[in-house]
Write an enzyme that holds these catalytic residues in place. Structure first.
Site, PDB file in Angstrom:
ATOM      1  N   ARG A 230      -1.469  33.663  -7.813  1.00  0.00           N
ATOM      2  CA  ARG A 230      -2.638  33.209  -7.063  1.00  0.00           C
ATOM      3  C   ARG A 230      -2.237  32.049  -6.165  1.00  0.00           C
ATOM      4  O   ARG A 230      -1.485  31.152  -6.600  1.00  0.00           O
ATOM      5  CB  ARG A 230      -3.747  32.726  -8.016  1.00  0.00           C
ATOM      6  CG  ARG A 230      -4.496  33.817  -8.729  1.00  0.00           C
ATOM      7  CD  ARG A 230      -5.361  34.655  -7.767  1.00  0.00           C
ATOM      8  NE  ARG A 230      -6.098  35.697  -8.468  1.00  0.00           N
ATOM      9  CZ  ARG A 230      -5.682  36.961  -8.607  1.00  0.00           C
ATOM     10  NH1 ARG A 230      -4.532  37.336  -8.095  1.00  0.00           N
ATOM     11  NH2 ARG A 230      -6.434  37.845  -9.243  1.00  0.00           N
ATOM     12  N   GLU A 259      -7.101  33.328   1.358  1.00  0.00           N
ATOM     13  CA  GLU A 259      -6.826  34.668   1.895  1.00  0.00           C
ATOM     14  C   GLU A 259      -8.019  35.188   2.690  1.00  0.00           C
ATOM     15  O   GLU A 259      -9.159  34.937   2.275  1.00  0.00           O
ATOM     16  CB  GLU A 259      -6.507  35.625   0.734  1.00  0.00           C
ATOM     17  CG  GLU A 259      -5.228  35.213   0.039  1.00  0.00           C
ATOM     18  CD  GLU A 259      -4.943  36.046  -1.212  1.00  0.00           C
ATOM     19  OE1 GLU A 259      -5.607  37.070  -1.425  1.00  0.00           O
ATOM     20  OE2 GLU A 259      -4.049  35.650  -1.965  1.00  0.00           O
ATOM     21  N   HIS A 277      -0.986  40.096  -0.138  1.00  0.00           N
ATOM     22  CA  HIS A 277      -1.551  40.306  -1.492  1.00  0.00           C
ATOM     23  C   HIS A 277      -1.498  41.804  -1.862  1.00  0.00           C
ATOM     24  O   HIS A 277      -2.538  42.451  -2.024  1.00  0.00           O
ATOM     25  CB  HIS A 277      -2.988  39.767  -1.568  1.00  0.00           C
ATOM     26  CG  HIS A 277      -3.456  39.586  -2.991  1.00  0.00           C
ATOM     27  ND1 HIS A 277      -4.355  38.615  -3.366  1.00  0.00           N
ATOM     28  CD2 HIS A 277      -3.153  40.248  -4.134  1.00  0.00           C
ATOM     29  CE1 HIS A 277      -4.585  38.708  -4.660  1.00  0.00           C
ATOM     30  NE2 HIS A 277      -3.855  39.699  -5.142  1.00  0.00           N
TER      31      HIS A 277
HETATM   32  C1  8YV Z   1      -6.226  42.959  -7.081  1.00  0.00           C
HETATM   33  C2  8YV Z   1      -4.998  41.208  -8.181  1.00  0.00           C
HETATM   34  O1  8YV Z   1      -6.389  44.121  -7.743  1.00  0.00           O
HETATM   35  O2  8YV Z   1      -5.044  42.332 -10.242  1.00  0.00           O
HETATM   36  C3  8YV Z   1      -5.190  41.271  -9.646  1.00  0.00           C
HETATM   37  O3  8YV Z   1      -5.496  40.227 -10.238  1.00  0.00           O
HETATM   38  O4  8YV Z   1      -4.957  40.178  -7.602  1.00  0.00           O
HETATM   39  C4  8YV Z   1      -4.854  42.471  -7.381  1.00  0.00           C
HETATM   40  O5  8YV Z   1      -4.145  43.407  -8.068  1.00  0.00           O
HETATM   41  C5  8YV Z   1      -6.522  43.220  -5.686  1.00  0.00           C
HETATM   42  O6  8YV Z   1      -6.470  42.034  -4.974  1.00  0.00           O
HETATM   43  C6  8YV Z   1      -7.912  43.789  -5.550  1.00  0.00           C
HETATM   44  O7  8YV Z   1      -8.877  42.889  -5.959  1.00  0.00           O
END
Ligand code: 8YV
Length: 312
Positions: A230, A259, A277
């Site tokens: 993150r 983002e 991402h």
């Molecule tokens: C999200 C992600 O699935 O799984 C997570 O925590 O950050 C990604 O895999 C994607 O951004 C869709 O919300």
């Protein structure tokens, strides 16, 4: 039971929810906030994602909510303390994305150190053979790999590091029982030790700004930062400063503080590798995430239980 889906997911998920259940798509409402204020009491289950989350205001407008099914493993955009207080259960999509996120972390490690994206830009600009030499990159094999957060994804990144003959160490809230990797209880010390520091811990308040100027300076002018977790975990302004001052060799980032906005200073820095991402975004993994999300919804509808419930 009625479902409220907060944001657009894949066509497969949208269609399955629309045809199999009484589902409302909040994103199709012209005045989503007003719609929710007036109709929120009708909904029992919310479908959302790591990206869309669930705001405190939305939650207040959902007095009869019983479950939240989220697409993605991270749930830092959902206030779990509020869910817990109200006895609302939450599911995410763990495990199915672990390998692909770890693969991307490794793609970023190799790219930032071996300068693959920079080399691609160099070749495409027809510079090869001209006056401007490309210059050397940095060895990866046999180096020191530091991992912040040794959960499922951190372990998968470490396992791949073994194949590259790396020394592996980690920092985590607590020591992990079933691994032989060296444990640093101080993140700054891990950063000092490491050649590559890979962030693989959850986001949220507890890890906000954990990788700050002091950690980045400890990683140092020969060190590389890789973040597939993150953006909130890194002090982005401090990262820009150390990169500009050449106090860090480079950074490879899949996630950002705001983002999809990426600071110009990062976009313009040639020692930085940037991806949008996309850790879990392979055809296969996204299909598995869709399936697991839908299976959680089906299970809750049929039995009142989630398959992959988050422990709140
Ligand atoms: C999200 C992600 O699935 O799984 C997570 O925590 O950050 C990604 O895999 C994607 O951004 C869709 O919300």
């Amino acid at each position: 039971m009625r479902i409220l889906q907060l944001g657009r997911l894949s066509n497969d998920v949208n269609e399955a929810l629309a045809s199999g259940y009484d589902t409302t798509f909040l994103w199709q409402q012209t005045q989503a906030d007003e719609y929710l204020r007036q109709n929120g009491n009708r909904f029992d289950l919310v479908v959302t994602s790591a990206q869309f989350g669930l705001t405190q205001t939305q939650l207040e407008y959902l007095p009869n909510l019983k479950a939240v099914c989220s697409f993605g493993v991270g749930y830092d955009a959902i206030n779990v303390a509020d869910l817990q207080k109200r006895g609302i259960v939450l599911s995410n999509t763990p495990d199915v994305l672990t390998d692909c996120v770890a693969d991307l972390a490794w793609g970023l490690i190799l790219d930032v150190a071996r300068r693959i994206s920079a080399a691609d830009r160099y070749v495409r600009s027809l510079s090869w053979g001209g006056k401007q030499r490309f210059g050397n990159s940095t060895r990866v094999s046999g180096k020191r790999l530091g991992i912040l957060g040794l959960g499922r994804i951190g372990k998968a990144i470490a396992k791949r590091g073994e194949g590259f003959g790396m020394d592996i160490a980690y920092h985590n809230r607590q020591k992990v029982a079933d691994v032989a990797y060296a444990y640093f209880d101080d993140l700054g010390e891990l950063a000092t030790w490491a050649d590559f520091l890979v962030i693989a811990c959850p986001g949220g308040k507890e890890t906000q700004g954990l990788v700050d100027a002091s950690v980045l300076k400890a990683l140092g002018e020969h060190g590389f930062l890789i973040n597939i977790a993150r953006g909130s975990i890194v002090d982005e302004a401090a990262l820009i400063e150390v990169l500009q001052a050449k106090q860090l060799a480079g950074a490879a980032l899949d996630v950002y503080a705001h983002e999809p906005n990426i600071p110009t200073a990062l976009l313009q820095n040639g020692t930085v590798v940037l991806t949008p991402h996309m850790g879990s975004a392979t055809l296969e993994t996204r299909q598995d995430m869709d399936t697991l999300l839908l299976d959680n919804v089906a299970s809750f509808m049929q039995t009142g239980r989630l398959l992959t419930a988050v422990t709140l």
